[in-house]
Design a protein around this motif. Structure first.
Motif, PDB file in Angstrom:
ATOM      1  N   ASP A  68      -1.265   2.912   8.076  1.00 31.49           N
ATOM      2  CA  ASP A  68      -0.441   1.775   7.639  1.00 31.49           C
ATOM      3  C   ASP A  68       1.016   1.923   8.064  1.00 31.49           C
ATOM      4  O   ASP A  68       1.686   0.927   8.361  1.00 31.49           O
ATOM      5  CB  ASP A  68      -0.511   1.630   6.110  1.00 31.49           C
ATOM      6  CG  ASP A  68      -1.868   1.120   5.640  1.00 31.49           C
ATOM      7  OD1 ASP A  68      -2.595   0.556   6.489  1.00 31.49           O
ATOM      8  OD2 ASP A  68      -2.178   1.304   4.456  1.00 31.49           O
ATOM      9  N   PHE A  69       1.491   3.174   8.093  1.00 34.23           N
ATOM     10  CA  PHE A  69       2.904   3.407   8.435  1.00 34.23           C
ATOM     11  C   PHE A  69       2.985   4.545   9.462  1.00 34.23           C
ATOM     12  O   PHE A  69       3.168   5.722   9.097  1.00 34.23           O
ATOM     13  CB  PHE A  69       3.708   3.748   7.163  1.00 34.23           C
ATOM     14  CG  PHE A  69       3.611   2.684   6.110  1.00 34.23           C
ATOM     15  CD1 PHE A  69       4.407   1.544   6.178  1.00 34.23           C
ATOM     16  CD2 PHE A  69       2.693   2.807   5.068  1.00 34.23           C
ATOM     17  CE1 PHE A  69       4.304   0.562   5.212  1.00 34.23           C
ATOM     18  CE2 PHE A  69       2.583   1.812   4.102  1.00 34.23           C
ATOM     19  CZ  PHE A  69       3.383   0.690   4.170  1.00 34.23           C
ATOM     20  N   VAL A  84      -3.302   0.010  15.318  1.00 34.06           N
ATOM     21  CA  VAL A  84      -2.085   0.234  14.535  1.00 34.06           C
ATOM     22  C   VAL A  84      -1.017  -0.771  14.923  1.00 34.06           C
ATOM     23  O   VAL A  84      -0.771  -1.015  16.096  1.00 34.06           O
ATOM     24  CB  VAL A  84      -1.558   1.661  14.774  1.00 34.06           C
ATOM     25  CG1 VAL A  84      -0.216   1.852  14.074  1.00 34.06           C
ATOM     26  CG2 VAL A  84      -2.571   2.667  14.241  1.00 34.06           C
ATOM     27  N   ASP A  85      -0.388  -1.384  13.928  1.00 31.87           N
ATOM     28  CA  ASP A  85       0.760  -2.262  14.143  1.00 31.87           C
ATOM     29  C   ASP A  85       2.015  -1.399  14.120  1.00 31.87           C
ATOM     30  O   ASP A  85       2.433  -0.933  13.056  1.00 31.87           O
ATOM     31  CB  ASP A  85       0.805  -3.335  13.047  1.00 31.87           C
ATOM     32  CG  ASP A  85       1.969  -4.299  13.252  1.00 31.87           C
ATOM     33  OD1 ASP A  85       2.751  -4.097  14.212  1.00 31.87           O
ATOM     34  OD2 ASP A  85       2.087  -5.254  12.455  1.00 31.87           O
ATOM     35  N   SER A  86       2.577  -1.161  15.292  1.00 36.21           N
ATOM     36  CA  SER A  86       3.748  -0.273  15.378  1.00 36.21           C
ATOM     37  C   SER A  86       5.054  -1.052  15.423  1.00 36.21           C
ATOM     38  O   SER A  86       6.058  -0.574  15.941  1.00 36.21           O
ATOM     39  CB  SER A  86       3.631   0.623  16.625  1.00 36.21           C
ATOM     40  OG  SER A  86       3.537  -0.185  17.788  1.00 36.21           O
ATOM     41  N   SER A  87       5.039  -2.280  14.912  1.00 34.12           N
ATOM     42  CA  SER A  87       6.241  -3.114  14.929  1.00 34.12           C
ATOM     43  C   SER A  87       7.318  -2.519  14.028  1.00 34.12           C
ATOM     44  O   SER A  87       7.055  -1.629  13.215  1.00 34.12           O
ATOM     45  CB  SER A  87       5.919  -4.541  14.475  1.00 34.12           C
ATOM     46  OG  SER A  87       5.535  -4.538  13.117  1.00 34.12           O
ATOM     47  N   VAL A  88       8.527  -3.065  14.183  1.00 27.72           N
ATOM     48  CA  VAL A  88       9.661  -2.582  13.392  1.00 27.72           C
ATOM     49  C   VAL A  88       9.382  -2.706  11.910  1.00 27.72           C
ATOM     50  O   VAL A  88       9.757  -1.848  11.098  1.00 27.72           O
ATOM     51  CB  VAL A  88      10.937  -3.362  13.768  1.00 27.72           C
ATOM     52  CG1 VAL A  88      12.096  -2.951  12.853  1.00 27.72           C
ATOM     53  CG2 VAL A  88      11.293  -3.112  15.227  1.00 27.72           C
ATOM     54  N   ASN A  89       8.697  -3.810  11.514  1.00 30.32           N
ATOM     55  CA  ASN A  89       8.430  -4.027  10.095  1.00 30.32           C
ATOM     56  C   ASN A  89       7.584  -2.906   9.484  1.00 30.32           C
ATOM     57  O   ASN A  89       7.604  -2.681   8.272  1.00 30.32           O
ATOM     58  CB  ASN A  89       7.708  -5.362   9.902  1.00 30.32           C
ATOM     59  CG  ASN A  89       8.636  -6.544  10.124  1.00 30.32           C
ATOM     60  OD1 ASN A  89       9.846  -6.397  10.018  1.00 30.32           O
ATOM     61  ND2 ASN A  89       8.075  -7.702  10.442  1.00 30.32           N
ATOM     62  N   SER A 129       0.804  -1.239   0.000  1.00 28.01           N
ATOM     63  CA  SER A 129       0.000   0.000   0.000  1.00 28.01           C
ATOM     64  C   SER A 129       0.828   1.275   0.000  1.00 28.01           C
ATOM     65  O   SER A 129       0.289   2.354  -0.297  1.00 28.01           O
ATOM     66  CB  SER A 129      -0.919   0.008   1.238  1.00 28.01           C
ATOM     67  OG  SER A 129      -0.138   0.043   2.433  1.00 28.01           O
ATOM     68  N   ALA A 130       2.103   1.212   0.328  1.00 28.92           N
ATOM     69  CA  ALA A 130       2.890   2.438   0.521  1.00 28.92           C
ATOM     70  C   ALA A 130       2.899   3.334  -0.720  1.00 28.92           C
ATOM     71  O   ALA A 130       2.451   4.501  -0.662  1.00 28.92           O
ATOM     72  CB  ALA A 130       4.311   2.068   0.922  1.00 28.92           C
TER      73      ALA A 130
END
Length: 657
Positions: free
Chosen positions: A601-602, A639-644, A574-575
C-alpha cells in the motif's frame, strides 16, 4: 443649313410629314443602316423596352430615321425624347462626314458641323443632368433615366462603328469617339461627391462624439443611397453594365477620402474604436447591397486606408486596450484589498466564500476580446494574447497582495475566510482559462496557471499550518505512556480538526477536496511520526495488544471523521490499522504478511520504519526481524507509486527514525 419640310403635306396621326422628304428619309435611312448596322439593329432590339410605352419606337416605320432640322431636334430634346434626337444627330453627323469626305460645299459643311456640335452640347447637357440627378429622377421619372441610358448605349455603338471605319478608311469625324461612358462615370462621381458632401468641423472637446456623429451620418446616407441604386437606378441599366459596381467604386473613392481625414485627425487610444468598427463592420455590411461578392468587398476594403495607417490605428487601439485593462485590474485589486481588511466577512454564494474580483477580471478579458473580435478575428486573437499578458501581470500583484495580507492581518477575525476567498478566486480564474478554447498561447497560459497554483499552495499551506499549530501539543501526547490511560489527546485532535474542517467547507469543491486530502494525509503522517519517536515500549503481550487496539480505535475514529467531511483519500485508511496489526500479531509469518500488505500500500515504507514498529513488540528476535525485513526486498505487483502513496518518505518521519 437645315430646311423645313415644304407643302404639300401628308398627314398621319396629326403629324405633318413632307412626302418628298419622307421618301428621301427612307432612302437615306437605308444607306445609313448599311453603314452602321449596329445602330439600326439597336433601334430594333429589346433594349429599348416595350414599344407601347417607349416614345422612341412608336413613331415612323420600323428602323427608319428621317432627316430633321435643327429646330426639330431641339424640340425632341426639349420634349425629353433624347433617344430620338440622338438618332437624328448620329445620322446628320454621318451625312456631314460623308460630305466632307467628298469635299463638296465646304462652307455649308462647316456651318452644319457647328450646328451639330451645338446640338450635341445641348443633348449632352440634358443627358448628364439626368445622370447627375439619377437618385431623384429614377424614383419620379424612371423612363427618363432609361432614355438617357439608351442614348449612352447608342453613342457607344456609334463610337465603335466609327473606330471600325477608321481602321478601314483612316479617318473619322473630329468629335469621335465622344467617349460618353468616361464622361458618364465622371458625372456619377461628381454626383456622389455632392451627395456625401463634407462633414462639420471637429471639436477637440468631444472628438469621439464628433466622429461617431459623422460616421452615423455617413452610414445613413450610404444605406439610403444604396437602397435607391438597387431598387430604382439599377433597373434602368442593362445587367452587363454593372451599374451597382460602378456606383460602389464612386462611393468608395469619396468614403475613402473621409476615412483618411478621420484617421489623420489625431485619434488617440479608444477614440480609434468607432472608426475601426465602422471600417470592419458597418462599411462591409452596407456594401453588400452593391457588391454581393465578398471578394469584391474585401478588395475595396483593402484600399480604404493605406496599410500603414490602418496598422497604426490597430496598434493605437490595442495599446489603449492593454493600458485600460491593466488600470481596471489593479483598481479591482485595490478594492479587494480593502475588503480583506474590513470587518465584514466575505460574501457567501452557493455555500462558498465569494469574491467579485475574478468576475471583474474575466469580464475585462471577455469584454476586450469580444469588442476587438467584432472588428477582425486577427485583432481578437491579438487582444486575447494581450489580456493574458495583463492577467499574468495582475496575478503577480495579486500574489504579493495576498502575502502582505497574511503578514499584516494574521490575527484578523476574518483571516481564514479571506484566505479561503483568495483560493476560491484562483479556482474561478483557472476554471475560466481551462474552458477557453481560443487560448493558443500555451506557454503564457501555463505561466498563469503556475502563478495560480503557487498562490493557492501558499494559502493552503497557511490553512494547514494554522490547524497543526493547534494540534501539535496534542499530537505530541500520542503513543506515549500516558496516552494509553488518557483519551484527551485524540479527543482534542478530533475537536480542533472538526472545527477547522467546518470552516474549510466554504472552499470550492476541487480546492476543498485537495486541502482535505492533504490535511488527512498530514494527520496520519503526524500519528505515524509519534510511533516512530519510540516513546512507548511494550513490556508485556497484554500491553502490546492494548497499544494495537488503541491505535486501531483511533484510526477508525480518524477515518470516520474525514469520511464525515467527504474525504476521498481512501488509500489512507489502511496505514494505521496495518501498523496496529503488525504490533498486535505474535506469529512471525503473520507479521510478514502484514508488513507485505503495508509495503504494497505504501511502497516508500523503509526498513527503519518497520524496525521502529517492531521495537514496540515483545520478544522479537534479531533473526525474526531479519526475516520480516527481507519481505521489503521482494518485487511488488500492481503498486501505485504516485506521490499520493508516499506516506513514509516525509522528511520529518525520516528524521524521527
Amino acid at each position: 443649313m437645315f430646311i423645313k419640310p415644304a407643302t404639300p403635306v401628308w398627314t398621319r396621326g396629326g403629324v405633318g410629314i413632307n412626302v418628298e422628304l419622307r421618301q428621301a428619309e427612307l432612302k437615306s435611312a437605308a444607306t445609313f443602316q448599311g453603314q452602321f448596322p449596329s445602330i439600326s439593329k439597336f433601334s430594333e432590339s429589346k433594349e429599348l423596352g416595350d414599344r407601347r410605352t417607349d416614345p422612341i419606337r412608336s413613331s415612323g416605320p420600323r428602323g427608319a430615321i428621317r432627316t430633321s432640322t435643327e429646330k426639330d431636334i431641339k424640340e425632341l430634346i426639349e420634349q425629353k425624347r433624347y433617344f430620338k434626337a440622338d438618332q437624328h444627330l448620329i445620322k446628320l453627323e454621318y451625312e456631314l462626314f460623308t460630305n466632307n469626305a467628298t469635299g463638296t460645299n465646304e462652307e455649308s459643311n462647316k456651318k452644319q458641323k457647328t450646328e451639330i456640335d451645338s446640338l450635341y452640347e445641348l443633348l449632352g447637357a440634358e443627358i448628364f443632368t439626368v445622370v447627375k440627378e439619377s437618385m431623384n429622377i429614377s424614383k419620379e421619372y424612371p423612363n427618363l433615366l432609361k432614355e438617357a441610358v439608351q442614348v449612352k448605349i447608342q453613342e457607344g455603338k456609334a463610337d465603335q462603328t466609327y473606330l471600325e471605319e477608321k481602321e478601314k478608311s483612316g479617318s473619322i469625324p473630329e468629335a469621335r469617339p465622344r467617349q460618353w461612358d468616361t464622361k458618364w462615370l465622371s458625372v456619377l462621381q461628381d454626383s456622389v461627391n455632392e451627395r456625401i458632401g463634407e462633414f462639420p468641423t471637429r471639436s477637440d472637446d468631444n472628438k469621439v462624439e464628433w466622429l461617431t456623429h459623422c460616421l452615423t451620418q455617413l452610414r445613413s446616407q450610404l444605406k439610403a443611397d444604396f437602397d435607391t441604386i438597387v431598387k430604382c437606378i439599377k433597373p434602368c441599366y442593362l445587367p452587363g453594365y454593372n451599374i451597382s459596381a460602378k456606383y460602389a467604386e464612386c462611393y468608395h473613392k469619396k468614403v475613402s477620402s473621409h476615412i483618411v481625414l478621420f484617421a489623420e485627425n489625431g485619434l488617440k487610444e479608444k477614440e480609434v474604436h468607432p472608426l475601426l468598427y465602422w471600417i470592419y463592420n458597418c462599411y462591409p455590411d452596407i456594401m453588400v447591397a452593391l457588391l454581393p461578392s465578398e471578394d469584391a468587398r474585401q478588395q475595396l476594403l483593402n484600399t480604404l486606408l493605406p496599410e500603414r495607417t490602418i496598422s497604426n490605428l490597430k496598434n493605437e487601439y490595442l495599446s489603449a486596450l492593454q493600458s485600460d485593462a491593466r488600470k481596471h485590474m489593479i483598481n479591482g485589486l485595490r478594492v479587494e484589498e480593502e475588503n480583506w481588511s474590513s470587518d465584514e466577512e466575505p460574501l457567501v454564494i452557493n455555500d462558498c466564500y465569494h469574491s467579485e474580483l475574478p468576475i471583474d477580471i474575466i469580464q475585462i478579458i471577455n469584454g476586450a476580446v469580444r469588442n476587438t473580435g467584432n472588428l477582425t478575428c486577427e485583432l481578437g486573437d491579438r487582444a486575447l494574447s494581450i489580456m493574458l499578458e495583463e492577467t499574468n501581470y495582475f496575478l503577480e500583484s495579486f500574489q504579493s497582495s495576498a502575502e502582505n495580507f497574511e503578514k499584516k492581518h494574521f490575527n484578523h477575525p476574518n483571516f481564514i475566510p479571506v484566505v479561503i476567498a483568495i483560493i476560491n478566486s484562483c479556482e474561478a480564474i483557472r476554471d475560466y482559462l481551462n474552458k477557453d478554447e481560443k487560448i493558443t498561447n500555451i506557454a503564457l497560459k501555463d505561466n498563469i496557471l503556475s502563478i495560480l497554483n503557487e498562490v493557492e499552495k501558499r494559502r493552503k499551506d497557511t490553512l494547514i499550518k494554522i490547524l497543526f499549530c493547534k494540534l501539535k501539543p496534542h499530537c505530541k501526547m500520542l503513543v506515549t505512556a500516558k496516552w494509553l490511560d488518557c483519551p484527551e489527546p485524540i479527543d482534542k485532535i478530533f475537536e480542533i480538526t472538526e472545527e477547522h474542517l467546518t470552516e474549510l467547507k466554504k472552499l470550492k469543491p476541487p480546492q476543498y477536496q485537495d486541502l482535505l486530502r492533504e490535511i488527512h494525509k498530514q494527520l496520519i503522517t503526524e500519528y505515524i511520526l509519534r510511533i516512530m519517536k519510540r516513546r512507548l515500549n511494550c513490556k508485556t503481550e497484554n500491553q502490546q495488544k492494548q497499544v494495537a487496539d488503541q491505535i486501531q480505535y483511533e484510526a477508525d475514529q480518524l477515518w470516520a471523521l474525514f469520511c464525515c467531511f467527504g474525504s476521498e483519500a481512501t488509500y489512507l485508511r489502511s496505514a494505521l490499522p496495518e501498523i496496529a496489526e503488525i504490533i498486535r500479531l505474535k506469529d512471525v509469518d503473520a507479521i510478514i504478511i502484514e508488513v507485505a500488505a503495508l509495503f504494497q500500500d505504501f511502497p516508500d515504507v523503509g526498513k527503519e520504519h518497520i524496525r521502529t514498529i517492531l521495537h514496540m513488540k515483545v520478544n522479537v528476535t534479531k533473526s525474526d526481524e531479519k526475516k520480516i525485513l527481507n519481505i521489503l526486498n521482494a518485487p511488488l505487483n500492481n503498486v501505485d507509486s504516485s506521490v499520493n502513496r508516499k506516506l513514509f518518505s516525509n522528511s520529518t518521519l525520516l528524521k524521527a527514525v
